[in-house]
Design a protein around this motif. Structure first.
Motif, mmCIF file in Angstrom:
data_model
loop_
_atom_site.group_PDB
_atom_site.id
_atom_site.type_symbol
_atom_site.label_atom_id
_atom_site.label_comp_id
_atom_site.label_asym_id
_atom_site.label_seq_id
_atom_site.Cartn_x
_atom_site.Cartn_y
_atom_site.Cartn_z
ATOM 1 N N PHE A 153 -0.608 1.387 12.474
ATOM 2 C CA PHE A 153 -1.741 1.963 11.749
ATOM 3 C C PHE A 153 -1.821 1.442 10.310
ATOM 4 O O PHE A 153 -2.893 1.475 9.701
ATOM 5 C CB PHE A 153 -1.662 3.487 11.752
ATOM 6 N N ALA A 154 -0.710 0.969 9.787
ATOM 7 C CA ALA A 154 -0.686 0.425 8.426
ATOM 8 C C ALA A 154 -0.746 -1.100 8.412
ATOM 9 O O ALA A 154 -0.743 -1.701 7.336
ATOM 10 C CB ALA A 154 0.579 0.892 7.706
ATOM 11 N N ASP A 155 -0.846 -1.719 9.565
ATOM 12 C CA ASP A 155 -0.832 -3.187 9.674
ATOM 13 C C ASP A 155 -2.168 -3.759 9.191
ATOM 14 O O ASP A 155 -3.223 -3.413 9.735
ATOM 15 C CB ASP A 155 -0.596 -3.573 11.132
ATOM 16 N N PRO A 156 -2.153 -4.644 8.182
ATOM 17 C CA PRO A 156 -3.408 -5.242 7.699
ATOM 18 C C PRO A 156 -4.172 -5.988 8.788
ATOM 19 O O PRO A 156 -5.398 -6.157 8.691
ATOM 20 C CB PRO A 156 -2.935 -6.205 6.607
ATOM 21 N N LYS A 157 -3.481 -6.406 9.827
ATOM 22 C CA LYS A 157 -4.126 -7.093 10.959
ATOM 23 C C LYS A 157 -5.228 -6.239 11.574
ATOM 24 O O LYS A 157 -6.216 -6.768 12.118
ATOM 25 C CB LYS A 157 -3.054 -7.426 11.998
ATOM 26 N N GLN A 193 5.908 14.272 0.371
ATOM 27 C CA GLN A 193 5.395 13.197 -0.464
ATOM 28 C C GLN A 193 5.455 11.851 0.254
ATOM 29 O O GLN A 193 4.544 11.020 0.112
ATOM 30 C CB GLN A 193 6.177 13.134 -1.783
ATOM 31 N N ALA A 194 6.508 11.627 1.046
ATOM 32 C CA ALA A 194 6.615 10.370 1.791
ATOM 33 C C ALA A 194 5.503 10.268 2.836
ATOM 34 O O ALA A 194 4.891 9.202 3.014
ATOM 35 C CB ALA A 194 7.980 10.269 2.460
ATOM 36 N N ALA A 195 5.225 11.380 3.518
ATOM 37 C CA ALA A 195 4.158 11.375 4.518
ATOM 38 C C ALA A 195 2.795 11.172 3.863
ATOM 39 O O ALA A 195 1.943 10.425 4.375
ATOM 40 C CB ALA A 195 4.184 12.676 5.313
ATOM 41 N N ALA A 196 2.564 11.828 2.726
ATOM 42 C CA ALA A 196 1.298 11.669 2.010
ATOM 43 C C ALA A 196 1.110 10.225 1.552
ATOM 44 O O ALA A 196 0.003 9.660 1.652
ATOM 45 C CB ALA A 196 1.237 12.625 0.826
ATOM 46 N N ALA A 197 2.175 9.621 1.039
ATOM 47 C CA ALA A 197 2.091 8.225 0.593
ATOM 48 C C ALA A 197 1.770 7.306 1.760
ATOM 49 O O ALA A 197 0.988 6.346 1.620
ATOM 50 C CB ALA A 197 3.398 7.815 -0.073
ATOM 51 N N TRP A 198 2.363 7.596 2.929
ATOM 52 C CA TRP A 198 2.073 6.774 4.116
ATOM 53 C C TRP A 198 0.604 6.899 4.516
ATOM 54 O O TRP A 198 -0.045 5.899 4.831
ATOM 55 C CB TRP A 198 2.984 7.204 5.268
ATOM 56 N N LEU A 199 0.066 8.101 4.482
ATOM 57 C CA LEU A 199 -1.350 8.283 4.825
ATOM 58 C C LEU A 199 -2.257 7.546 3.844
ATOM 59 O O LEU A 199 -3.304 7.006 4.243
ATOM 60 C CB LEU A 199 -1.705 9.773 4.853
ATOM 61 N N ARG A 200 -1.861 7.515 2.599
ATOM 62 C CA ARG A 200 -2.667 6.772 1.609
ATOM 63 C C ARG A 200 -2.597 5.270 1.862
ATOM 64 O O ARG A 200 -3.573 4.551 1.616
ATOM 65 C CB ARG A 200 -2.205 7.126 0.193
ATOM 66 N N THR A 201 -1.484 4.806 2.371
ATOM 67 C CA THR A 201 -1.375 3.393 2.740
ATOM 68 C C THR A 201 -2.263 3.066 3.932
ATOM 69 O O THR A 201 -2.884 1.997 3.989
ATOM 70 C CB THR A 201 0.092 3.061 3.087
ATOM 71 N N VAL A 202 -2.344 3.997 4.871
ATOM 72 C CA VAL A 202 -3.123 3.783 6.091
ATOM 73 C C VAL A 202 -4.623 3.924 5.846
ATOM 74 O O VAL A 202 -5.440 3.222 6.486
ATOM 75 C CB VAL A 202 -2.659 4.783 7.177
ATOM 76 N N HIS A 203 -5.010 4.788 4.940
ATOM 77 C CA HIS A 203 -6.429 5.132 4.750
ATOM 78 C C HIS A 203 -7.365 3.913 4.651
ATOM 79 O O HIS A 203 -8.431 3.912 5.285
ATOM 80 C CB HIS A 203 -6.596 6.030 3.526
ATOM 81 N N PRO A 204 -7.034 2.848 3.916
ATOM 82 C CA PRO A 204 -7.957 1.715 3.843
ATOM 83 C C PRO A 204 -8.190 1.018 5.184
ATOM 84 O O PRO A 204 -9.198 0.314 5.356
ATOM 85 C CB PRO A 204 -7.272 0.764 2.845
ATOM 86 N N ASN A 205 -7.284 1.203 6.146
ATOM 87 C CA ASN A 205 -7.446 0.590 7.469
ATOM 88 C C ASN A 205 -8.361 1.390 8.387
ATOM 89 O O ASN A 205 -8.761 0.906 9.447
ATOM 90 C CB ASN A 205 -6.084 0.461 8.160
#
Length: 350
Positions: A153-157, A193-205
């Motif tokens: 889900f976080a993969d730029p691909k 906080q770790a989970a929230a940061a991960w969701l923020r990383t995923v959001h642009p995808n």
């Protein structure tokens, strides 16, 4: 209608629930998930009363709670287990009369292992079905090895080609799993906080946060979305349309499971005897096949589920798996509210 077009129709009705969305027997109003109006679940009720109850529909648990908390009157509502304490705390529900429940001894006892569901005051919750939230993917476009991890889900691909549910519980279950957590009943600040940061990383995808399985299904069938965090019914609908969909419940980090069921609304406007006829029809053992076939969910009636062929369970994504699991059991209400608020910020790009 196919299951897909039927769900599209019920979803359209669910967009307006200020009044009952599907009027039938006026002496019983049921507030249910869109798409669950499957004939085989109500066989005994219809045989006795000549019609199905009046239905109103919702698309997510928080929407349903806000509706009834604001005064919408129903006799029964169909929330998932993590919501039950919220209904109890708000004084919206009352215990079930167990003497009127004909299949109670056949329900999976593991689904009642919480004082939130059953205590010395009575039985507050009737588990009806269980499912998984896991990775649905287009098998023609996405290699199986890519969905072997939730980090896909976080993969730029796959930027702009993924979809997540517009459901705080399911999204946080994904984020906790992706960051190594399988129990959300004891979340630390660091884990949050770790989970929230991960969701923020995923959001642009994220192409879209789907509101219901019909929207997810449309996104995947159109080719806009290749990978989605999905419930069983989204996969069942795609399978019914012959779409090349896989359901990965064994990603390295795991998948989530949930149980939903019926609550008895206090001061419901309808006929109490019909209410019990309805839940008894829903929970009888021979309703299990209709539920698995129609929506890909597992029924709470263990006798009924024992009669389902193993290959049918595999197709529905209900087979035993060897992977971590985060059960969406009742958790700290204050944490749940915090997750809901944080998710709204994340969706807005903050």
């Amino acid at each position: 209608m196919t299951r897909f077009t039927r769900l599209l129709a019920s979803t359209a009705l669910a967009l307006s629930v200020a009044a009952p969305a599907m009027a039938a027997d006026s002496e019983l109003t049921v507030f249910d998930w869109s798409g669950f109006e499957i004939d085989g679940l109500f066989t005994d009720y219809v045989a006795k009363h000549g019609d199905v109850p009046t239905f109103a529909f919702f698309g997510d648990d928080d929407e349903a709670f806000q509706k009834v908390a604001s005064g919408f009157k129903a006799d029964a509502v169909h929330p998932c287990s993590q919501m039950v304490s919220k209904y109890r705390d708000a004084g919206l529900i009352e215990p079930w009369d167990t003497s009127k429940l004909t299949s109670l001894d056949q329900l999976d006892p593991k689904m009642l292992e919480s004082p939130v569901f059953k205590d010395d005051q009575g039985l507050w919750y009737l588990p009806s079905y269980w499912g998984a939230t896991a990775v649905a993917y287009n098998t023609k476009e996405v290699p199986a090895e890519d969905v072997a991890t939730l980090q896909v889900f976080a993969d730029p691909k796959y930027a702009g080609r993924i979809s997540l549910p517009d459901s705080s519980d399911d999204v946080w279950a994904l984020a906790y799993l992706a960051t190594g957590v399988t129990d959300w009943t004891a979340i630390t600040e660091e884990q949050f906080q770790a989970a929230a940061a991960w969701l923020r990383t995923v959001h642009p995808n994220v192409r879209a946060y789907w509101a219901d399985p019909s929207e997810q299904t449309q996104l995947m069938m159109s080719g806009e979305v290749l990978i989605a965090w999905s419930w069983n019914d989204g996969v069942a609908l795609l399978q019914a349309e012959g779409f090349p969909v896989g359901f990965q419940r064994e990603a390295k980090e795991g998948a989530s499971t949930f149980v939903c069921g019926w609550v008895n609304m206090k001061d419901g406007p309808g006929n109490e005897d019909k209410l019990y006829d309805f839940v008894n029809s829903w929970l009888r053992h021979d309703a299990a096949g209709a539920l698995v076939e129609g929506l890909g969910y597992g029924h709470s009636n263990t006798v009924g589920m024992s009669e389902i062929p193993a290959e049918t369970l595999v197709t529905a994504g209900l087979q035993p798996v060897s992977a971590p699991s985060l059960p969406q059991v009742p958790n700290d209400p204050s944490l749940r509210e915090r997750q809901l608020q944080e998710f709204e910020l994340i969706k807005q790009g903050f």
